[in-house]
Design a protein around this motif. Structure first.
Motif, PDB file in Angstrom:
ATOM      1  N   TYR A 247       0.309  -3.698   6.527  1.00  0.00           N
ATOM      2  CA  TYR A 247       0.187  -2.278   6.810  1.00  0.00           C
ATOM      3  C   TYR A 247       0.577  -1.983   8.262  1.00  0.00           C
ATOM      4  O   TYR A 247       0.129  -2.683   9.175  1.00  0.00           O
ATOM      5  CB  TYR A 247      -1.257  -1.813   6.613  1.00  0.00           C
ATOM      6  N   PHE A 252      -2.382   2.990   9.371  1.00  0.00           N
ATOM      7  CA  PHE A 252      -3.563   2.356   8.777  1.00  0.00           C
ATOM      8  C   PHE A 252      -4.849   2.881   9.409  1.00  0.00           C
ATOM      9  O   PHE A 252      -5.790   3.275   8.718  1.00  0.00           O
ATOM     10  CB  PHE A 252      -3.463   0.842   8.933  1.00  0.00           C
ATOM     11  N   SER A 255      -5.217   7.031   9.305  1.00  0.00           N
ATOM     12  CA  SER A 255      -5.615   7.648   8.034  1.00  0.00           C
ATOM     13  C   SER A 255      -6.917   7.062   7.485  1.00  0.00           C
ATOM     14  O   SER A 255      -7.270   7.311   6.327  1.00  0.00           O
ATOM     15  CB  SER A 255      -4.499   7.455   6.998  1.00  0.00           C
ATOM     16  N   ASN A 256      -7.610   6.269   8.316  1.00  0.00           N
ATOM     17  CA  ASN A 256      -8.893   5.667   7.910  1.00  0.00           C
ATOM     18  C   ASN A 256      -8.776   4.748   6.691  1.00  0.00           C
ATOM     19  O   ASN A 256      -9.733   4.581   5.927  1.00  0.00           O
ATOM     20  CB  ASN A 256      -9.954   6.743   7.612  1.00  0.00           C
ATOM     21  N   THR A 257      -7.617   4.142   6.520  1.00  0.00           N
ATOM     22  CA  THR A 257      -7.432   3.245   5.376  1.00  0.00           C
ATOM     23  C   THR A 257      -8.374   2.049   5.449  1.00  0.00           C
ATOM     24  O   THR A 257      -8.702   1.442   4.423  1.00  0.00           O
ATOM     25  CB  THR A 257      -5.966   2.767   5.317  1.00  0.00           C
ATOM     26  N   TYR A 258      -8.832   1.722   6.650  1.00  0.00           N
ATOM     27  CA  TYR A 258      -9.746   0.582   6.817  1.00  0.00           C
ATOM     28  C   TYR A 258     -11.046   0.758   6.031  1.00  0.00           C
ATOM     29  O   TYR A 258     -11.760  -0.222   5.753  1.00  0.00           O
ATOM     30  CB  TYR A 258     -10.060   0.357   8.299  1.00  0.00           C
ATOM     31  N   TYR A 260     -11.359   1.191   3.038  1.00  0.00           N
ATOM     32  CA  TYR A 260     -11.220   0.584   1.710  1.00  0.00           C
ATOM     33  C   TYR A 260     -11.250  -0.941   1.753  1.00  0.00           C
ATOM     34  O   TYR A 260     -11.066  -1.587   0.719  1.00  0.00           O
ATOM     35  CB  TYR A 260      -9.919   1.055   1.061  1.00  0.00           C
TER      36      TYR A 260
END
Length: 368
Positions: A247, A252, A255-258, A260
């Protein structure tokens, strides 16, 4: 049976920084002494200087060896007798050597089994350098001193985010050549095991960041993703480790993907630590995974610019103590069933030759 108090060794760090301030502020709360038995590795004279300069009232008991530490007290172990000049806010060789003497004594006492976990106050990586300390930082020194051949992994964490690093204290110009398939797999495997054992996550999901902008843009901005990182992820998946990516770091974190994932594996120091410290604020903790010793520290440095002014926030240091205690307990609970595993869960008495109906498979990471 009453549970034994966990012994927390605390090294004083650089004596011209905020180490003593965050230590003394943390233990000004009597409730902390109900949680653990702290042993500060340092100097009574230097501690007294800081306490007076900061107008703090935290009391401590001076001891000469860790065996004398008492529950319900803030114990201060005198590691050396030499006079050390304190120059608050100024880097000095004297302060660096005072930090090293405390750390060296703590390593000796860990090998003797005299405490359970280690929390280190910040050091100055330049002034601590000496014939006995020629490492980029705490992590590498502790790995060499008490690692028993195991490799360390630096993890920055708070309640909602864990960021581990493939490379740590390296100049940017050296990072690319240090990013190999083998290095990524080694660090990701240590991370996976730590998430299971230290944090009790049964099937952790790890996000792997790219090295280049936009994950290399299909080779336009760099080939490491296609040639190194993706093959490493594919191999990890074959070994049963849930690794995803690579990513691009900006999108990453932006967008606060962490949210998940259970952990994030960054390629280099600032790629992981800059966003982490922005997100974690004063709650971040530096945890060294992969070693026999449980070691944590606050995620800030010596903070010379505010040393001696009473402005240092002790929350990160307090969280480092909480984390060390939690990890120690998690490891104990995780390891206990593996020490004397049950060979089976069910067996019919009338037929001793019958095969075990319900075997307990070994965890993959326990297989050699």
């Amino acid at each position: 049976m009453e549970e034994k108090m966990i012994r927390v060794a605390i090294t004083q760090g650089d004596t011209n920084g905020v180490g003593y301030e965050v230590i003394l502020k943390t233990f000004s709360d009597p409730a902390m002494l109900e949680l653990c038995t702290p042993i500060i590795y340092g100097s009574p004279k230097i501690a007294a200087y800081h306490r007076k300069a900061l107008n703090l009232e935290t009391n401590y008991s001076i001891i000469n060896k860790a065996e004398d530490a008492r529950d319900g007290k803030l114990n201060l172990l005198a590691c050396f007798d030499e006079e050390t000049k304190v120059e608050l806010g100024q880097p000095s060789a004297e302060a660096g050597q005072a930090a090293f003497k405390a750390l060296d004594r703590a390593m000796t006492d860990f090998r003797a089994g005299l405490y359970d976990v280690l929390v280190t106050a910040p050091i100055n990586k330049a002034t601590i350098q000496s014939p006995g300390f020629h490492f980029p930082g705490h992590t590498e020194y502790i790995e060499t001193s008490v690692g028993d051949g195991n490799k360390a992994l630096m993890i920055l964490m708070n309640e909602s985010l864990r960021v581990a690093l493939v490379t740590t204290h390296l100049p940017i110009k050296e990072v690319s050549k240090a990013i190999t398939k083998e290095a990524i797999m080694e660090k990701a495997t240590i991370f996976h095991k730590s998430l299971k054992r230290d944090f009790r996550i049964s099937n952790p999901r790890i996000a792997v960041l790219s090295l280049n902008p936009h994950a290399g843009d299909d080779g336009l901005l760099g080939s490491e993703e296609k040639e190194v990182i993706i093959p490493a992820i594919e191999e990890l998946e074959k070994q049963g480790i849930q690794a995803f990516g690579p990513y691009p770091a900006d999108g990453f974190f932006g967008s606060n993907t962490y949210d998940y994932f259970d952990g994030v594996l960054a390629m280099y120091h600032d790629q992981g630590l800059a966003p982490f410290k922005t997100i974690a604020l004063e709650s971040g903790v530096n945890f060294t995974a992969g070693l026999p010793i449980v070691r944590t520290s606050p995620d800030h440095g010596t903070a010379y610019d505010i040393a001696g002014q009473g402005k240092a926030d002790e929350n990160s240091f307090r969280q480092a103590i909480y984390t060390a205690i939690d990890v120690f307990r998690n490891r104990k609970n995780y390891d206990e069933p593996l020490t004397n595993p049950l060979p089976k869960l069910f067996h019919e008495k009338r037929d001793d030759s019958e095969k075990v109906r319900f075997a307990i498979p070994k965890a993959k990471e326990q297989q050699s």
